[in-house]
Motif scaffolding. Structure first.
Motif, PDB file in Angstrom:
ATOM      1  N   THR A 127      -3.812  -4.517  -5.862  1.00 54.10           N
ATOM      2  CA  THR A 127      -3.343  -4.209  -4.238  1.00 54.10           C
ATOM      3  C   THR A 127      -3.155  -2.772  -4.260  1.00 54.10           C
ATOM      4  O   THR A 127      -3.096  -2.329  -3.036  1.00 54.10           O
ATOM      5  N   GLY A 128      -2.772  -2.113  -5.338  1.00 51.84           N
ATOM      6  CA  GLY A 128      -2.235  -0.671  -4.921  1.00 51.84           C
ATOM      7  C   GLY A 128      -0.701  -0.473  -4.596  1.00 51.84           C
ATOM      8  O   GLY A 128      -0.251   0.320  -4.524  1.00 51.84           O
ATOM      9  N   LEU A 129      -0.171  -1.659  -4.584  1.00 49.19           N
ATOM     10  CA  LEU A 129       1.200  -1.714  -4.115  1.00 49.19           C
ATOM     11  C   LEU A 129       2.153  -2.157  -5.232  1.00 49.19           C
ATOM     12  O   LEU A 129       1.902  -2.853  -5.950  1.00 49.19           O
ATOM     13  N   TYR A 130       3.441  -1.545  -5.222  1.00 47.05           N
ATOM     14  CA  TYR A 130       4.568  -1.929  -6.078  1.00 47.05           C
ATOM     15  C   TYR A 130       5.200  -2.958  -5.326  1.00 47.05           C
ATOM     16  O   TYR A 130       5.527  -2.872  -4.181  1.00 47.05           O
ATOM     17  N   LEU A 135       7.153  -5.702   2.200  1.00 48.69           N
ATOM     18  CA  LEU A 135       5.806  -6.109   2.544  1.00 48.69           C
ATOM     19  C   LEU A 135       5.581  -7.608   3.150  1.00 48.69           C
ATOM     20  O   LEU A 135       6.653  -8.377   2.979  1.00 48.69           O
ATOM     21  N   ALA A 136       4.633  -7.765   3.637  1.00 50.23           N
ATOM     22  CA  ALA A 136       4.305  -9.255   4.840  1.00 50.23           C
ATOM     23  C   ALA A 136       4.445 -10.410   3.639  1.00 50.23           C
ATOM     24  O   ALA A 136       4.707 -11.515   4.003  1.00 50.23           O
ATOM     25  N   ARG A 278       5.296   3.523  -9.134  1.00 52.73           N
ATOM     26  CA  ARG A 278       6.149   3.407  -8.308  1.00 52.73           C
ATOM     27  C   ARG A 278       6.036   4.170  -7.100  1.00 52.73           C
ATOM     28  O   ARG A 278       6.626   3.983  -5.939  1.00 52.73           O
ATOM     29  N   LEU A 279       4.828   4.739  -6.752  1.00 54.32           N
ATOM     30  CA  LEU A 279       4.300   5.096  -5.463  1.00 54.32           C
ATOM     31  C   LEU A 279       3.380   3.860  -4.917  1.00 54.32           C
ATOM     32  O   LEU A 279       2.733   3.433  -5.844  1.00 54.32           O
ATOM     33  N   LEU A 280       3.335   3.910  -3.659  1.00 55.63           N
ATOM     34  CA  LEU A 280       2.015   3.148  -3.181  1.00 55.63           C
ATOM     35  C   LEU A 280       0.853   3.711  -3.018  1.00 55.63           C
ATOM     36  O   LEU A 280       0.681   4.801  -2.620  1.00 55.63           O
ATOM     37  N   HIS A 281      -0.487   2.903  -3.279  1.00 55.71           N
ATOM     38  CA  HIS A 281      -1.656   3.313  -3.169  1.00 55.71           C
ATOM     39  C   HIS A 281      -2.182   2.665  -1.848  1.00 55.71           C
ATOM     40  O   HIS A 281      -2.440   1.521  -1.717  1.00 55.71           O
TER      41      HIS A 281
END
Length: 473
Positions: A127-130, A135-136, A278-281
């Motif tokens: 997802t690119g997300l930590y 988040l939803a 730990r950053l978001l893509h």
């Protein structure tokens, strides 16, 4: 073509806004209606769906009412930008909201995130997300378990607020969502550009829950407002739209938005994930050729200042004046609304170091803590090619002292534009054909040598790391 106009509807934390733009980025009219958020300790933040919908319609009608008759004839299209994390469920047949809107600050789904942390690396690859509670995904899981048990699952739809607003605002009433906002849920595959079945199953959500995903630039339907029929041709999230305010995003720029929370974005030229996990893509444009950014999150931004005004009670809001007077303020461990990247600490445990007790000095300390969190995330972004300048906007960017400190610590010029609402500007650029931008920064803050600030930042950074470590022991 030059006279074509676009209505941009913007759903935010504190206000629903609507503005009408021409293709040069000139705002011809606007409307603004406040919305309330119900904060219930320890972890709830809700909005009433109908109140948000009514506020967005009122703002739109206000903006349209301020146009001349000739300008109204040139309205050609409309766009919708929304918050990314605000989430609810609704009835698929009639669109009736089945839950409140769980806002980005809402943390009642934290237990589900903690269960997923052993899979954090896999989730980020997909997802690119930590994984984090804003988040939803965790909000949907909570709603399905606690608020929709009496409804047949096949009739329940759920997702970010943009999908529900599309259903409510357009005549066709589809269950659709744009890819940019979908990508922010932790349920979307960057590779497949659609919902990921395994992630949906992992969150124990029904297959029928989520709306269909479409590109950001898509005919979502016909906007229905009194006396107005207008195509809705663009939907995206607020932070993604803002990156296009001055045209195609450039990797030379670091964009910082300081709303209730703070968001830092760098456009990426490479398609692969950036190295800091730990950053978001962040997907910033859902199209045949998608665009991405590296994003850092600051939980306590303008809301930290609001918290300080309420707790310190300095009597006014002259932060710039106080910053010039209090040159050695105390240090504030800013955990308002938790801590975002790169720490991802959901607990609120703010505290003071070497507290001077003066409320005005405390206000300066809270302002500086926002600057320090920005610079900590700049350090996390250091694996990326260095930016050449910073573009800053949002409520807290009005303070010259904050902008100058960001310039001094980063070593980069900080550009602030007179038109602070760049979210709508970016949506208009993407919605109107052949849009142009020829805007100059209203104020540029050049970096200066500030050893005292550098020293305070060093002490703050070491103390902040120790403070978080003590909470996790």
């Amino acid at each position: 073509m030059r006279a074509d106009l676009c209505l941009v509807m913007d759903q935010g934390s504190h206000y629903c806004r609507a503005k009408v733009y021409d293709r040069l980025g000139t705002c011809l009219s606007w409307g603004k209606v406040p919305v309330k958020t119900q904060l219930t300790p320890p972890n709830r933040a809700e909005q009433h769906p109908q109140s948000v919908l009514i506020a967005l319609k009122q703002a739109s009608l206000e903006a349209i009412s301020k146009l001349t008759r000739d300008q109204r004839r040139h309205l050609r299209t409309s766009a919708l930008v929304t918050q990314r994390a605000s989430t609810l469920c609704w009835d698929a047949d009639n669109g009736k909201a089945l839950t409140p809107i769980l806002c980005w600050q809402d943390q009642r789904g934290l237990a589900y995130i903690e269960e997923l942390m052993p899979l954090a690396s896999m989730i980020r690859q997909l997802t690119g997300l930590y994984p984090n509670v804003h988040l939803a995904a965790s909000k949907l899981r909570w709603c399905m378990e606690h608020m929709t048990a009496n409804n047949p699952k096949h009739r329940i739809r759920g997702g970010p607020i943009s999908a529900w607003l599309i259903k409510q605002l357009v005549h066709e009433q589809p269950d659709l969502i744009d890819g940019v906002t979908a990508a922010r849920t932790m349920l979307y595959s960057l590779k497949d550009r659609n919902w990921h079945p395994e992630l949906v199953e992992l969150l124990q959500l029904p297959d029928s829950l989520l709306p269909k995903v479409r590109f950001s630039q898509f005919h979502f339907g016909t906007l229905k407002l009194p006396g107005l029929s207008l195509p809705l041709d663009f939907v995206s999230s607020d932070q993604a739209a803002a990156l296009f305010a001055f045209g195609e995003p450039s990797q030379d720029n670091l964009h910082i938005h300081l709303g209730s929370g703070g968001f830092m974005n760098r456009a990426l030229t490479e398609r692969g994930l950036h190295p800091q996990e730990r950053l978001l893509h962040h997907l910033i444009l859902a199209a045949k050729q998608p665009l991405y950014s590296a994003e850092a999150i600051i939980s306590g931004a303008s809301n930290a200042l609001d918290w300080a005004f309420n707790h310190c009670r300095p009597g006014s809001q002259q932060i710039d004046e106080w910053a010039a007077h209090y040159t050695d303020p105390p240090l504030f461990m800013n955990m308002v609304a938790g801590v975002g990247s790169p720490y991802w600490q959901p607990l609120e445990r703010s505290c003071w170091l070497n507290d001077a007790g003066d409320p005005k000095a405390q206000m300066v300390a809270v302002m500086e803590s926002i600057v320090f969190l920005i610079c900590r995330n700049l350090k996390a972004m250091s694996a990326l090619p260095p930016a050449k300048q910073i573009i800053i906007d949002g409520q807290a960017s009005q303070y010259d002292s904050l902008c100058q400190r960001v310039a001094d610590l980063s070593g980069l010029p900080v550009l602030r534009y007179e038109q602070h609402d760049i979210t709508g500007l970016g949506a208009a650029w993407q919605t109107l054909p052949n849009s142009l931008r020829q805007m100059q920064a209203d104020t540029t803050f050049q970096p200066t040598t500030n050893p005292a600030l550098q020293q305070r930042y060093g002490v703050w950074l070491e103390s902040f790391d120790q403070h978080l470590k003590s909470l996790n022991e």
